[in-house]
Design an enzyme around this catalytic site. Structure first.
Site, mmCIF file in Angstrom:
data_model
loop_
_atom_site.group_PDB
_atom_site.id
_atom_site.type_symbol
_atom_site.label_atom_id
_atom_site.label_comp_id
_atom_site.label_asym_id
_atom_site.label_seq_id
_atom_site.Cartn_x
_atom_site.Cartn_y
_atom_site.Cartn_z
ATOM 1 N N ASN A 1 -9.081 3.447 -29.218
ATOM 2 C CA ASN A 1 -9.038 4.051 -30.549
ATOM 3 C C ASN A 1 -8.007 3.356 -31.432
ATOM 4 O OD1 ASN A 1 -9.665 6.821 -28.660
ATOM 5 N ND2 ASN A 1 -11.020 6.325 -30.347
ATOM 6 N N LEU A 2 -8.243 3.472 -32.718
ATOM 7 C CA LEU A 2 -7.476 2.688 -33.694
ATOM 8 C C LEU A 2 -5.975 2.996 -33.692
ATOM 9 C CD1 LEU A 2 -7.514 0.692 -36.063
ATOM 10 C CD2 LEU A 2 -8.057 2.626 -37.575
ATOM 11 N N PHE B 1 -12.102 21.647 -23.556
ATOM 12 C CA PHE B 1 -11.861 20.248 -23.947
ATOM 13 C C PHE B 1 -12.254 19.279 -22.841
ATOM 14 C CE2 PHE B 1 -8.403 22.523 -26.240
ATOM 15 C CZ PHE B 1 -8.656 22.101 -27.530
ATOM 16 N N ASN C 1 -7.453 11.849 -16.757
ATOM 17 C CA ASN C 1 -7.071 11.024 -17.909
ATOM 18 C C ASN C 1 -5.815 11.577 -18.573
ATOM 19 O OD1 ASN C 1 -7.464 8.835 -19.637
ATOM 20 N ND2 ASN C 1 -8.639 10.051 -21.099
ATOM 21 N N LYS D 1 -22.417 15.283 -26.088
ATOM 22 C CA LYS D 1 -21.975 16.245 -27.110
ATOM 23 C C LYS D 1 -23.196 16.954 -27.716
ATOM 24 C CE LYS D 1 -17.585 15.587 -26.684
ATOM 25 N NZ LYS D 1 -16.770 16.608 -25.999
ATOM 26 N N PHE E 1 -12.220 -4.471 -36.594
ATOM 27 C CA PHE E 1 -13.628 -4.767 -36.309
ATOM 28 C C PHE E 1 -14.477 -4.755 -37.587
ATOM 29 C CE2 PHE E 1 -12.372 -2.625 -32.129
ATOM 30 C CZ PHE E 1 -12.107 -3.830 -31.500
ATOM 31 N N ASP F 1 -11.232 20.440 -11.168
ATOM 32 C CA ASP F 1 -12.322 19.751 -11.843
ATOM 33 C C ASP F 1 -13.401 20.792 -12.153
ATOM 34 O OD1 ASP F 1 -14.458 18.219 -12.616
ATOM 35 O OD2 ASP F 1 -14.309 16.779 -10.950
ATOM 36 N N ASP G 1 -7.050 21.246 -15.484
ATOM 37 C CA ASP G 1 -7.281 19.835 -15.795
ATOM 38 C C ASP G 1 -7.353 19.098 -14.474
ATOM 39 O OD1 ASP G 1 -6.436 18.111 -18.699
ATOM 40 O OD2 ASP G 1 -6.930 17.041 -16.841
ATOM 41 N N TYR H 1 -22.024 9.157 -24.068
ATOM 42 C CA TYR H 1 -20.968 10.097 -24.471
ATOM 43 C C TYR H 1 -21.444 10.965 -25.640
ATOM 44 C CZ TYR H 1 -17.157 11.681 -27.405
ATOM 45 O OH TYR H 1 -16.371 12.448 -28.225
ATOM 46 N N LYS I 1 -14.429 10.792 -22.349
ATOM 47 C CA LYS I 1 -14.581 10.565 -23.797
ATOM 48 C C LYS I 1 -14.601 9.111 -24.254
ATOM 49 C CE LYS I 1 -9.759 10.629 -25.051
ATOM 50 N NZ LYS I 1 -8.738 10.993 -25.981
ATOM 51 N N SER J 1 -18.175 16.647 -31.759
ATOM 52 C CA SER J 1 -17.710 15.461 -32.483
ATOM 53 C C SER J 1 -18.637 15.162 -33.650
ATOM 54 C CB SER J 1 -17.729 14.276 -31.513
ATOM 55 O OG SER J 1 -17.605 13.056 -32.205
HETATM 56 C C1 UD1 Z 1 -15.090 7.160 -31.554
HETATM 57 C C2 UD1 Z 1 -16.418 7.816 -31.331
HETATM 58 C C3 UD1 Z 1 -16.280 9.306 -31.464
HETATM 59 C C4 UD1 Z 1 -15.262 9.813 -30.504
HETATM 60 C C5 UD1 Z 1 -13.952 9.128 -30.740
HETATM 61 C C6 UD1 Z 1 -13.044 9.538 -29.603
HETATM 62 C C7 UD1 Z 1 -18.193 6.298 -32.047
HETATM 63 C C8 UD1 Z 1 -19.179 5.986 -33.077
HETATM 64 N N1 UD1 Z 1 -17.400 7.333 -32.283
HETATM 65 O O1 UD1 Z 1 -14.748 7.319 -32.919
HETATM 66 O O2 UD1 Z 1 -17.485 9.928 -31.170
HETATM 67 O O3 UD1 Z 1 -15.139 11.203 -30.636
HETATM 68 O O4 UD1 Z 1 -14.095 7.711 -30.715
HETATM 69 O O5 UD1 Z 1 -11.740 9.322 -29.932
HETATM 70 O O6 UD1 Z 1 -18.081 5.630 -31.079
HETATM 71 N N2 UD1 Z 1 -11.022 -0.047 -34.911
HETATM 72 C C9 UD1 Z 1 -10.546 -1.325 -35.094
HETATM 73 N N3 UD1 Z 1 -9.807 -1.888 -34.102
HETATM 74 C C10 UD1 Z 1 -9.503 -1.241 -32.946
HETATM 75 C C11 UD1 Z 1 -9.991 0.082 -32.756
HETATM 76 C C12 UD1 Z 1 -10.767 0.645 -33.762
HETATM 77 O O7 UD1 Z 1 -10.792 -1.953 -36.125
HETATM 78 O O8 UD1 Z 1 -8.827 -1.823 -32.079
HETATM 79 C C13 UD1 Z 1 -11.829 0.573 -35.976
HETATM 80 C C14 UD1 Z 1 -13.236 0.916 -35.516
HETATM 81 O O9 UD1 Z 1 -14.081 -0.167 -35.716
HETATM 82 C C15 UD1 Z 1 -13.557 2.101 -36.407
HETATM 83 C C16 UD1 Z 1 -12.202 2.764 -36.657
HETATM 84 O O10 UD1 Z 1 -11.223 1.790 -36.320
HETATM 85 O O11 UD1 Z 1 -14.062 1.649 -37.620
HETATM 86 C C17 UD1 Z 1 -11.987 3.998 -35.802
HETATM 87 O O12 UD1 Z 1 -12.259 3.666 -34.453
HETATM 88 P P1 UD1 Z 1 -11.916 4.647 -33.245
HETATM 89 O O13 UD1 Z 1 -10.521 5.101 -33.331
HETATM 90 O O14 UD1 Z 1 -12.360 3.988 -31.990
HETATM 91 O O15 UD1 Z 1 -12.815 5.949 -33.507
HETATM 92 P P2 UD1 Z 1 -14.378 6.069 -33.813
HETATM 93 O O16 UD1 Z 1 -15.112 4.889 -33.354
HETATM 94 O O17 UD1 Z 1 -14.514 6.476 -35.228
#
Ligand code: UD1
Length: 344
Positions: free
Chosen positions: A202-203, A83, A37, A156, A221, A60, A33, A152, A87, A127
């Site tokens: 990410n969410l 991996f 990140n 893939k 969102f 790397d 690695d 990105y 990303k 993905s």
């Molecule tokens: C994204 C990528 C995916 C990648 C992954 C990496 C796209 C289309 N997909 O997935 O290819 O492998 O990240 O982890 O870009 N959300 C909110 N508020 C937030 C964050 C996210 O509402 O603060 C919502 C987003 O709008 C989405 C869902 O949560 O509907 C998931 O989002 P996220 O976790 O970023 O993953 P993806 O976008 O599905």
């Protein structure tokens, strides 16, 4: 003798969970690695869980000669799980060359070295982003690949093709391409987990950081999508379940369970969960309300996507087992552990 598996990106989120599962299945894991990140402390978490210290080299994979030296130093590597990649979707739009260089050159270097060092197979992290916005859900592996929405996503798609073309040319290697849906959660021990640098994109890390007070409020969102509650739908897959699929895939390649030289599998639960439903799950398992507000849609988001995992279930013999509640609870436990350790 234990089979040796090179895990590139092995201190990362999915990589570290996979190293644990590999070790527990009796494999020897060699991690490389570049720590761009992730953090080398992750190794200590792995040791706490398994009692085994994996070999670690800071390297790397874009550096061909360093990679070649590694294959010479650790002779007899049987397989690779790749991996290591950049990303962040948004960052890839800003820095496309960095994404193409990191993600494409790393794979090409590994492929080029595999025949020379008699490495039998490579598992590649792909993905569900390759499907774009699906015409139908759940989506299976035969669904059409859509034009990528970001550099990105394009890396893939291209990497899947690079593997297919190399094997088609007669290269004496095998590959299993795994298309992940949305990996979330942590190891149940909370010794390892997802550690985003800076503001999470990410969410789930955003939810848990909001829950613990690092972020003030989660922005959802969009609630005007054509879904039952108006928010986007994803297939959230437990990271330990996902890690276990890699062990099954490695085993399949190294023991020639299939004559196919390249196989592709969706890794998901087969269930779609909306963003608002996931927030509810968090509130339930944490016992606290989450401060969130609905904002506009995020550019490039897919409305709804979830996997048809039948092929992985039937052919690999792997099924996602953890419930969404236990998975979100594991992410929350990890977030609390980080707080207790004073990390964030
Ligand atoms: C994204 C990528 C995916 C990648 C992954 C990496 C796209 C289309 N997909 O997935 O290819 O492998 O990240 O982890 O870009 N959300 C909110 N508020 C937030 C964050 C996210 O509402 O603060 C919502 C987003 O709008 C989405 C869902 O949560 O509907 C998931 O989002 P996220 O976790 O970023 O993953 P993806 O976008 O599905």
């Amino acid at each position: 003798m234990a089979k040796k598996i090179l895990v590139t990106g092995g201190t990362g989120y999915i990589g570290s969970h996979t190293v644990v599962e590999l070790q527990q299945a009796g494999y020897e894991a060699i991690i490389v690695d570049d720590l761009s990140n992730s953090n080398a402390d992750v190794i200590e978490g792995i040791v706490k869980i398994t009692g085994i210290r994996p070999i670690f080299e800071k390297l790397d994979c874009v550096d061909f000669s360093a990679l070649k030296d590694l294959f010479e130093k650790y002779s007899g590597i049987d397989g690779i799980i790749h991996f290591a990649a950049s990303k962040a979707v948004g960052e890839s739009v800003q820095k496309p060359l960095m994404y193409y260089r990191n993600n494409l050159v790393s794979l090409i270097n590994l492929l080029e070295l595999m025949p020379e060092f008699n490495v039998k197979g490579i598992v590649f992290s792909s993905s569900c982003t390759v499907y774009g916005e699906p015409n139908n859900n759940p989506i299976d592996e035969n669904a059409p690949i859509k034009p990528a929405e970001s550099p990105y996503g394009n890396t893939k798609q291209i990497n899947e093709e690079v593997i297919q073309d190399f094997i088609h040319s007669g290269a004496s290697i095998k590959s299993i391409i795994l298309r992940y849906f949305n990996p979330i959660g942590s190891h149940p021990s909370a010794e390892i987990g997802e550690l985003p640098i800076g503001v999470p994109q990410n969410l789930v890390p955003y939810i848990t950081q909001t829950g613990i007070g690092i972020r003030e409020q989660l922005s959802v969102f969009g609630n005007d999508y054509n879904t039952p509650d108006g928010s986007c739908i994803r297939d959230f897959i437990n990271v330990v379940d996902l890690a276990k699929a890699h062990v099954v895939a490695i085993e399949r390649m190294l023991t020639d369970k299939s004559d196919e030289k390249v196989e592709i599998f969706n890794l998901g639960t087969g269930k779609g969960v909306s963003v608002l439903e996931l927030i509810n799950v968090f509130e339930k398992v944490s016992g606290k309300p989450l401060n969130y507000k609905i904002v506009g849609r995020r550019e490039g988001d897919i409305e709804q996507i979830w996997a048809n995992p039948d092929k992985a279930n039937n052919v690999l013999g792997w099924t996602a087992k953890e419930t969404i509640e236990d998975t979100v609870a594991s992410a929350w436990k990890w977030q609390q552990r980080l707080r207790n350790r004073g990390v964030m």
